[in-house]
Design a protein around this motif. Structure first.
Motif, PDB file in Angstrom:
ATOM      1  N   LEU A 169       0.823  -1.211   0.000  1.00 57.23           N
ATOM      2  CA  LEU A 169       0.000   0.000   0.000  1.00 57.23           C
ATOM      3  C   LEU A 169       0.855   1.259   0.000  1.00 57.23           C
ATOM      4  O   LEU A 169       0.352   2.366  -0.090  1.00 57.23           O
ATOM      5  CB  LEU A 169      -0.936   0.006   1.212  1.00 57.23           C
ATOM      6  N   GLY A 172       2.998  -0.079  -4.147  1.00 55.98           N
ATOM      7  CA  GLY A 172       2.433  -0.905  -5.202  1.00 55.98           C
ATOM      8  C   GLY A 172       1.024  -0.501  -5.607  1.00 55.98           C
ATOM      9  O   GLY A 172       0.710  -0.417  -6.782  1.00 55.98           O
ATOM     10  N   LEU A 173       0.178  -0.243  -4.631  1.00 55.78           N
ATOM     11  CA  LEU A 173      -1.228   0.018  -4.900  1.00 55.78           C
ATOM     12  C   LEU A 173      -1.625   1.367  -4.312  1.00 55.78           C
ATOM     13  O   LEU A 173      -0.981   1.864  -3.400  1.00 55.78           O
ATOM     14  CB  LEU A 173      -2.098  -1.083  -4.287  1.00 55.78           C
ATOM     15  N   VAL A 174      -2.697   1.923  -4.848  1.00 59.93           N
ATOM     16  CA  VAL A 174      -3.160   3.221  -4.375  1.00 59.93           C
ATOM     17  C   VAL A 174      -4.383   3.014  -3.475  1.00 59.93           C
ATOM     18  O   VAL A 174      -5.438   2.588  -3.957  1.00 59.93           O
ATOM     19  CB  VAL A 174      -3.529   4.139  -5.561  1.00 59.93           C
TER      20      VAL A 174
ATOM     21  N   ALA B 222      -5.329   9.234  -8.626  1.00 63.30           N
ATOM     22  CA  ALA B 222      -4.317   8.333  -8.079  1.00 63.30           C
ATOM     23  C   ALA B 222      -3.166   9.126  -7.474  1.00 63.30           C
ATOM     24  O   ALA B 222      -2.693   8.824  -6.382  1.00 63.30           O
ATOM     25  CB  ALA B 222      -3.812   7.397  -9.172  1.00 63.30           C
ATOM     26  N   LYS B 225      -3.835  10.497  -4.139  1.00 69.05           N
ATOM     27  CA  LYS B 225      -3.954   9.548  -3.040  1.00 69.05           C
ATOM     28  C   LYS B 225      -2.611   8.932  -2.669  1.00 69.05           C
ATOM     29  O   LYS B 225      -2.346   8.676  -1.504  1.00 69.05           O
ATOM     30  CB  LYS B 225      -4.952   8.450  -3.398  1.00 69.05           C
ATOM     31  N   ASN B 226      -1.798   8.649  -3.652  1.00 70.26           N
ATOM     32  CA  ASN B 226      -0.485   8.070  -3.364  1.00 70.26           C
ATOM     33  C   ASN B 226       0.444   8.324  -4.535  1.00 70.26           C
ATOM     34  O   ASN B 226       0.402   7.643  -5.551  1.00 70.26           O
ATOM     35  CB  ASN B 226      -0.617   6.561  -3.102  1.00 70.26           C
ATOM     36  N   ARG B 228       3.764   7.993  -4.834  1.00 69.45           N
ATOM     37  CA  ARG B 228       4.790   7.007  -5.119  1.00 69.45           C
ATOM     38  C   ARG B 228       4.185   5.816  -5.882  1.00 69.45           C
ATOM     39  O   ARG B 228       4.717   5.373  -6.900  1.00 69.45           O
ATOM     40  CB  ARG B 228       5.425   6.542  -3.803  1.00 69.45           C
ATOM     41  N   ALA B 229       3.050   5.318  -5.374  1.00 69.39           N
ATOM     42  CA  ALA B 229       2.434   4.169  -6.033  1.00 69.39           C
ATOM     43  C   ALA B 229       1.972   4.537  -7.435  1.00 69.39           C
ATOM     44  O   ALA B 229       2.058   3.727  -8.358  1.00 69.39           O
ATOM     45  CB  ALA B 229       1.265   3.652  -5.198  1.00 69.39           C
ATOM     46  N   SER B 230       1.504   5.775  -7.613  1.00 71.90           N
ATOM     47  CA  SER B 230       1.079   6.212  -8.936  1.00 71.90           C
ATOM     48  C   SER B 230       2.255   6.199  -9.903  1.00 71.90           C
ATOM     49  O   SER B 230       2.144   5.759 -11.041  1.00 71.90           O
ATOM     50  CB  SER B 230       0.512   7.622  -8.891  1.00 71.90           C
ATOM     51  N   MET B 232       4.868   4.319  -9.644  1.00 76.40           N
ATOM     52  CA  MET B 232       5.209   2.930  -9.929  1.00 76.40           C
ATOM     53  C   MET B 232       4.222   2.313 -10.927  1.00 76.40           C
ATOM     54  O   MET B 232       4.577   1.435 -11.688  1.00 76.40           O
ATOM     55  CB  MET B 232       5.209   2.097  -8.634  1.00 76.40           C
ATOM     56  N   LEU B 233       2.993   2.801 -10.916  1.00 73.45           N
ATOM     57  CA  LEU B 233       2.017   2.299 -11.882  1.00 73.45           C
ATOM     58  C   LEU B 233       2.216   2.930 -13.256  1.00 73.45           C
ATOM     59  O   LEU B 233       1.519   2.587 -14.210  1.00 73.45           O
ATOM     60  CB  LEU B 233       0.594   2.588 -11.394  1.00 73.45           C
TER      61      LEU B 233
END
Lengths: 322, 365
Positions: A169, A172-174, B222, B225-226, B228-230, B232-233
């Motif tokens: 979290l 990797g995922l949002v 995205a 909300k995050n 770093r994760a965005s 990475m996506l």
């Protein structure tokens, strides 16, 4: 194994392809904490390379460097024979133009001042105008560059690479986005207007294929840790050239872990190379073709899994050369 | 089903509470709450004249709020919206004041589109500066925005007291009025420009649709909300941050143009009148829902224009509308999110228990 019962090692298909996917030449990675030097590595199609070592021994840095997430201090990272680097913007020269405009104008103003055609006040005012103009050009240039350049990691993704971080979290995922929304974002070809029906169908398929306990509308943080892990793996594109994994089966039960590796085996047949780091020595011995052991920022020679043992790896992790 | 009804009805709760509290307060001062509120209503929507006044105030507020929907979705605190409005106003004034002077023979209709476009460009560039300072310079957008707000105010003052000074001499109040053909066509004898409302509605629909149904909107969500994760996506955080800031700046710039070209008829010192900051409040209160933004911004404009009538009718000070606003904000923050409200408060032990058990790694050697 945590409990007594011995689980037989699964037979792994032997895949031998001579085509190199990833090549590291004299790579040096430097962080404030750790320096990795003289890393030479070749990974072939369909090969699985395991990285062993205590947490923080440098294996994660190497993985990140392979994905372009961490710049190398020297040496080369080649993906399919081509160096991995960010896309430079075609507008890279615009900020330089801004500087040039200012310098030329400023010199011209000095000439005018020296020859007595303008007075000091006017000189100062005109210099200010020149700064504003150069600033405007610089600003426009920087915006254009940000729009048109591409991060090395995104180039890596575009060229068929994937990176699965351990922090589910965190990286990797949002949190707050649904599974369907994750699917849309992970899709390699993206239409401007989202086709929600198609995305929903895709994610339902992945949910089934990867055995994720969750609905398309579930949000990522509502899934349990193992399901989050399966979701991250399920979102990966197919086919891929190279998958880099941080602790791919951490937090998964044995059956799920087996299932995950089965899916990687499928991918290997498509020619995907896998590099993973793990703290689980059994997993390393079971799943990889070759193993590199890290200890305090030093990488050991690369061991053939068939010719090594838990003892040898254990000693190498502890920093002993055999 | 119940959940959905609750979600649509709930926003009314803080409003009712705020009205009730203010009524009590009014009664303490021995005024009639019914009379007060009817005065407030009349001041805001009672006559066509006051309704159009409210609408004229509402349009720039709405435009700035719509812009902020994008940046807040992307997790960017665009405090600089005030400065972006001001820069838009300056650009529009430049066209209305100087271009009309320089091109007396040009067809009259040509100046308004130029004003609109230039104000949007100016707002976008001013926002781009804050965005680039953030992505390249590591200056947080709040600090960059505040600094650029002040710079924008100083720039207005420079133009008013310097090159665009009225011929009769330097007052610090404003430029001379622009020629009428360079303004937004006004409705009757009011300060309301229907065209500006049309532009605002187009912007609202476009932004609402883009945030909901396009890959760009999803990327912003995205990112917010995050980050770093965005990344990475595969989302380029820098690109999307700059784009959303610039689009917000463009709408804020347009709001500035509406202010000078319809609410006023010249460039004034306090051109934005705090609309930018009010817009930030509105977007946060509406928790990024476009429809709520429309409603809340309309309520706020009504309160602000109605406040003056209250003072005339009752002995109460016109700051009453400010009090209503304040209580409204307070109650929205307290009761705005019903899910938070009904959720049982957890003890620390329960919170720990709810977290995912992290498996112990088995390192065997």
């Amino acid at each position: 194994m945590m409990f007594g019962e011995e689980i037989p090692r699964q037979p792994r298909p032997e895949l031998r392809s001579e085509k190199t996917v990833l090549e590291l030449k004299d790579v040096k990675i430097r962080t404030y904490r750790l320096t990795l030097e003289n890393i030479n590595l070749t990974v072939k199609e369909g090969e699985v390379l395991g990285l062993a070592g205590l947490e923080g021994s440098g294996q994660r840095l190497l993985l990140q460097a392979c994905a372009g997430l961490l710049p190398v201090a020297s040496g080369q990272v080649l993906l399919d024979g081509e160096p991995l680097k960010g896309k430079r913007s075609p507008f890279f020269w615009v900020p330089w133009l801004a500087a040039a405009v200012f310098v030329v104008r400023f010199i011209w103003l000095i000439v005018l001042l020296a020859s007595g055609q303008i007075n000091g006040l006017r000189f100062a005012g005109q210099t200010g105008v020149a700064i504003l103009l150069a600033g405007l050009i610089w600003l426009i240039g920087t915006v254009l560059i940000s729009w048109t350049s591409e991060d090395p990691y995104h180039v890596f993704k575009r060229r068929g690479g994937a990176y699965v971080p351990a922090g589910r979290l965190e990286e990797g995922l949002v949190s707050g986005l649904s599974l369907t929304e994750h699917m849309v974002l992970a899709e390699p070809k993206q239409e401007f207007v989202i086709d929600w029906a198609k995305a929903r169908k895709d994610i339902e398929e992945r949910i089934k294929h990867y055995n994720i306990k969750g609905r398309p509308d579930s949000r990522a943080e509502e899934l349990s840790g193992g399901n989050q892990q399966r979701l991250m793996l399920g979102l990966l594109d197919s086919p891929l050239r190279l998958i880099l994994l941080e602790h791919p089966t951490r937090g998964l039960d044995v059956t799920s872990a087996d299932r995950i590796w089965e899916l990687f085996q499928e991918r290997r047949r498509e020619g995907t190379a896998v590099i993973f780091m793990s703290a689980d020595l059994d997993e390393l011995l079971d799943r990889s073709d070759r193993i590199a052991v890290f200890s305090g920022g030093k990488m050991s020679r690369i061991l053939q899994t068939s010719e090594t043992s838990i003892d040898e790896i254990g000693h190498l992790i502890g920093g002993q050369e055999l | 089903m119940r959940e959905r009804v609750l979600r649509t009805v709930w926003p009314a709760v803080p409003i009712i509470l705020a009205v009730a509290t203010t009524a009590l307060l009014v009664m303490v001062y021995q005024a009639d709450p019914v009379q007060t509120f009817s005065a407030l209503w009349e001041g805001a929507f009672g006559s066509p004249q006051s309704t159009f006044l409210t609408l004229a105030f509402w349009v720039p507020l709405l435009l700035a709020s719509i812009g902020l929907l994008m940046t807040f979705t992307a997790g960017l605190w665009n405090i600089g919206v005030e400065g972006q409005m001001i820069m838009g106003a300056i650009a529009a004034s430049w066209v209305a004041l100087k271009w009309t002077e320089a091109m007396p023979n040009a067809p009259h209709w040509i100046f308004l589109p130029c004003s609109i476009i230039l104000s949007m460009v100016a707002g976008a560039l001013w926002a781009a500066l804050a965005a680039v300072l953030k992505t390249r310079g590591g200056v947080h957008e709040i600090f960059g925005g505040v600094a650029l707000n002040n710079l924008a105010i100083i720039t207005t003052n420079y133009f008013i007291s310097g090159p665009w000074q009225p011929p009769e001499g330097g007052t610090f109040r404003g430029t001379e009025p622009f020629p009428e053909y360079s303004l937004f066509p006004l409705y009757g004898n009011t300060r309301f420009a229907p065209l500006s409302l049309v532009l605002a509605i187009i912007a609202l629909i476009a932004v609402a649709l883009a945030l909901r149904g396009t890959i760009w909107g999803l990327r912003l969500k995205a990112l917010g909300k995050n980050m770093r994760a965005s990344f990475m996506l595969g989302i380029s955080s820098e690109r999307e941050a700059i784009t959303s800031m610039m689009l917000c700046g463009a709408l804020a710039g347009l709001a500035g143009a509406v202010r000078v070209l319809s609410w006023f008829d010249s460039l004034r010192q306090s051109i934005s009148g705090g609309i930018g900051f009010l817009a930030i409040l509105i977007v946060l209160l509406a928790s990024l829902r476009p429809l709520l933004v429309v409603v809340i911004s309309l309520i706020f404009s009504g309160l602000l224009t109605g406040g003056s009538v209250v003072e005339l009718r009752t002995q109460l000070h016109s700051s009453l509308s400010g009090i209503i606003q304040g209580t409204l904000v307070l109650f929205m923050l307290l009761f705005g999110d019903y899910r938070q409200l009904f959720r049982k408060r957890k003890t620390p032990a329960e919170e720990v228990a709810e977290e995912q058990p992290v498996p112990v790694e088995a390192v065997e050697s």
